[in-house]
Design a protein around this motif. Structure first.
Motif, PDB file in Angstrom:
ATOM      1  N   UNK A   1       9.934   0.047  -0.740  1.00  0.00           N
ATOM      2  CA  UNK A   1      10.399   1.093   0.166  1.00  0.00           C
ATOM      3  C   UNK A   1       9.269   1.576   1.074  1.00  0.00           C
ATOM      4  N   UNK A   2       8.083   1.741   0.504  1.00  0.00           N
ATOM      5  CA  UNK A   2       6.950   2.216   1.302  1.00  0.00           C
ATOM      6  C   UNK A   2       6.552   1.163   2.338  1.00  0.00           C
ATOM      7  N   UNK A   3       6.628  -0.105   1.964  1.00  0.00           N
ATOM      8  CA  UNK A   3       6.332  -1.176   2.912  1.00  0.00           C
ATOM      9  C   UNK A   3       7.352  -1.185   4.054  1.00  0.00           C
ATOM     10  N   UNK A   4       8.610  -0.975   3.730  1.00  0.00           N
ATOM     11  CA  UNK A   4       9.651  -0.888   4.754  1.00  0.00           C
ATOM     12  C   UNK A   4       9.322   0.242   5.723  1.00  0.00           C
ATOM     13  N   UNK A   5       9.019   1.407   5.188  1.00  0.00           N
ATOM     14  CA  UNK A   5       8.692   2.577   5.996  1.00  0.00           C
ATOM     15  C   UNK A   5       7.485   2.309   6.887  1.00  0.00           C
ATOM     16  N   UNK A   6       6.404   1.806   6.304  1.00  0.00           N
ATOM     17  CA  UNK A   6       5.190   1.590   7.093  1.00  0.00           C
ATOM     18  C   UNK A   6       5.355   0.444   8.088  1.00  0.00           C
ATOM     19  N   UNK A   7       6.208  -0.545   7.765  1.00  0.00           N
ATOM     20  CA  UNK A   7       6.430  -1.635   8.723  1.00  0.00           C
ATOM     21  C   UNK A   7       7.127  -1.114   9.978  1.00  0.00           C
ATOM     22  N   UNK A   8       8.013  -0.145   9.810  1.00  0.00           N
ATOM     23  CA  UNK A   8       8.648   0.476  10.973  1.00  0.00           C
ATOM     24  C   UNK A   8       7.608   1.195  11.826  1.00  0.00           C
ATOM     25  N   UNK A   9       6.748   1.964  11.169  1.00  0.00           N
ATOM     26  CA  UNK A   9       5.714   2.688  11.905  1.00  0.00           C
ATOM     27  C   UNK A   9       4.771   1.725  12.622  1.00  0.00           C
TER      28      UNK A   9
END
Length: 171
Positions: free
Chosen positions: A71-79
């Motif tokens: 989930x954190x990777x998904x979030x940071x990939x968007x950023x």
């Protein structure tokens, strides 16, 4: 709430590209692999979502309930792709710049994705335990697991068995 947020923050809401994942599991990742979020992520990867766009979600658990690192990777990939993320529940606006300027946002987001997964994991355990108990009662006491049954049957008032509905049997 999204429309109101956009009005308050002078954002243009792109109505032709709104994504909803009703009934897709954020815990198992189906919203990402089979759902609307996956379609959005593909558009981001293809560069079809302009840098500076904003993804608005109700809360982090709407973005993902997968394990913390996923989930954190998904979030940071968007950023990293230049897509900001806004959570309406707490009015947080996350961007590459705000994360770099305010480490508290980094910790907040990490805690939020952990909490979303943890909540779903606990809930999944409880639901699994309840179904295991229903299965046990069905095997040992021949008790119906649910009221769902063919249209020519109905669950008895005492919920202990199914009853035939004579007028429906012919149909």
């Amino acid at each position: 709430a999204t429309e109101f947020f956009c009005q308050q923050n002078s954002l243009m809401l792109e109505k032709s590209r709104q994504f909803y994942d009703e009934g897709k599991s954020g815990f198992r990742g189906k919203h990402r692999t089979e759902g609307a979020l996956g379609k959005f992520l593909t558009l981001v990867e293809q560069g079809r979502v302009p840098v500076g766009s904003v993804l608005i979600v109700e809360a982090f658990d709407r973005l993902s309930r997968e394990d913390t690192l996923t989930a954190f990777n998904l979030f940071t990939s968007l950023l990293k792709a230049g897509v900001d993320v806004v959570t309406l529940v707490d009015k947080q606006w996350f961007s590459r710049e705000t994360i770099n300027q305010n480490i508290g946002q980094l910790f907040t987001s990490l805690g939020a994705v952990w909490q979303a997964h943890n909540y779903s994991a606990v809930l999944a355990g409880r639901v699994g335990d309840a179904w295991a108990q229903k299965q046990k009662l069905a095997r040992e006491e021949h008790k119906p697991m649910t009221k769902a049954c063919p249209g020519w049957l109905r669950l008895s008032a005492d919920r202990k068995c199914y009853e035939v509905i004579p007028e429906r049997v012919r149909i």
